[in-house]
Design an enzyme around this catalytic site. Sequence first.
Site, PDB file in Angstrom:
ATOM      1  CB  ILE A  88      49.023  22.425  66.665  1.00 29.32           C
ATOM      2  CG1 ILE A  88      47.630  22.243  67.270  1.00 29.32           C
ATOM      3  CG2 ILE A  88      50.034  21.672  67.492  1.00 29.32           C
ATOM      4  CD1 ILE A  88      47.195  20.784  67.328  1.00 29.32           C
ATOM      5  CG  ASP A 204      50.218  29.820  52.720  1.00 31.67           C
ATOM      6  OD1 ASP A 204      49.384  30.014  51.854  1.00 31.67           O
ATOM      7  OD2 ASP A 204      49.934  29.485  53.900  1.00 31.67           O
TER       8      ASP A 204
HETATM    9  O1  LIG Z   1      46.261  27.500  60.862  1.00 32.12           O
HETATM   10  P1  LIG Z   1      46.079  28.459  62.002  1.00 32.12           P
HETATM   11  O2  LIG Z   1      46.333  27.811  63.327  1.00 32.12           O
HETATM   12  O3  LIG Z   1      44.741  29.160  62.001  1.00 32.12           O
HETATM   13  O4  LIG Z   1      47.207  29.585  61.829  1.00 32.12           O
HETATM   14  C1  LIG Z   1      47.398  30.430  60.705  1.00 32.12           C
HETATM   15  O5  LIG Z   1      46.325  30.396  59.775  1.00 32.12           O
HETATM   16  C2  LIG Z   1      45.484  31.541  59.907  1.00 32.12           C
HETATM   17  C3  LIG Z   1      45.517  32.323  58.627  1.00 32.12           C
HETATM   18  O6  LIG Z   1      45.115  31.530  57.552  1.00 32.12           O
HETATM   19  C4  LIG Z   1      46.027  32.336  61.091  1.00 32.12           C
HETATM   20  O7  LIG Z   1      45.342  31.949  62.252  1.00 32.12           O
HETATM   21  C5  LIG Z   1      47.483  31.886  61.087  1.00 32.12           C
HETATM   22  O8  LIG Z   1      48.165  32.065  62.301  1.00 32.12           O
HETATM   23  O1  LIG Z   2      49.497  33.758  58.924  1.00 33.86           O
HETATM   24  C1  LIG Z   2      49.706  33.023  57.968  1.00 33.86           C
HETATM   25  C2  LIG Z   2      49.432  31.641  57.997  1.00 33.86           C
HETATM   26  C3  LIG Z   2      49.673  30.883  56.917  1.00 33.86           C
HETATM   27  N1  LIG Z   2      50.188  31.463  55.817  1.00 33.86           N
HETATM   28  C4  LIG Z   2      50.467  32.783  55.768  1.00 33.86           C
HETATM   29  O2  LIG Z   2      50.925  33.278  54.753  1.00 33.86           O
HETATM   30  N2  LIG Z   2      50.222  33.526  56.848  1.00 33.86           N
END
Ligand SMILES: O=P(O)(O)O[C@H]1O[C@H](CO)[C@@H](O)[C@H]1O
Ligand SMILES: O=c1cc[nH]c(=O)[nH]1
Length: 235
Positions: A88, A204
């Site tokens: 998740i 994002d």
């Molecule tokens: O919110 P999580 O589960 O960490 O997933 C996303 O957020 C992180 C980067 O900010 C990376 O792990 C990406 O896959």
């Molecule tokens: O890997 C990720 C996760 C959240 N937002 C991003 O831009 N990249």
Amino acid sequence: MSVHISATKGEIAKVVLLPGDPLRAQFIAENYLENPKLVSKTRNVLYYTGTYKGKEITIGASGMGCPSIGIYSYELYTEYGVETIIRIGTCGGYSKDLKIFDIINVDNAASESTYAQYAWEIPGDLMKHQGNAYDIINETAKELGIVVKNHNVHTSDIFYRKSEDVPAVATKYGCTAVEMEAFALFANAQHLGKKAATILTVSDIIPTGEFISAEEREKALHRMMELALDAAIKL
Ligand SMILES: O=P(O)(O)O[C@H]1O[C@H](CO)[C@@H](O)[C@H]1O
Ligand SMILES: O=c1cc[nH]c(=O)[nH]1
């Protein structure tokens, strides 16, 4: 006890929800599980086991990137007898067609990563979700009235990059968003004959620069959390 998880064998449930962020794991466990018990805090990567609507569930963190989820998911599947992992996570949208807080149930993860090839000799740059968890998530979303998008996503090793162009592998497979772990999770599950799915909330929008805060990434993902938990009890 495995190298990176200190729980004893019986302390991890057959179904595990796996956010990247240890504090998101703690938040979900403390707010949704009945009688959550902290079963591992090795490296401050927190794992909790409790019940949700009467079913035992473990919620823990994968850390960020393919190497990290590769380690945690492998140890969960092989040392703790876990059958299903639902990641998740959060993701960045590649186009303005996605909106902040949209939810994606990942069909395939496309990647430049060598993880599947070098770990398991699985060739190619596309890994599919494994087993029936994906279908159960879609059915559960319908029951809960939650809109989910069944999209391919890009699993990247890169969060910050020079070029704003969408990477070639993402264009090749029509990936609408980018995250950093699904490809390795699906590869481990395929190799081991286990189940794996990934649900992502858009945090994002890359072309506009919109984003949600670290606190919202930890706490404001309620619909995804409820969807994952209500799907998990059917697995
Ligand atoms: O919110 P999580 O589960 O960490 O997933 C996303 O957020 C992180 C980067 O900010 C990376 O792990 C990406 O896959
Ligand atoms: O890997 C990720 C996760 C959240 N937002 C991003 O831009 N990249």
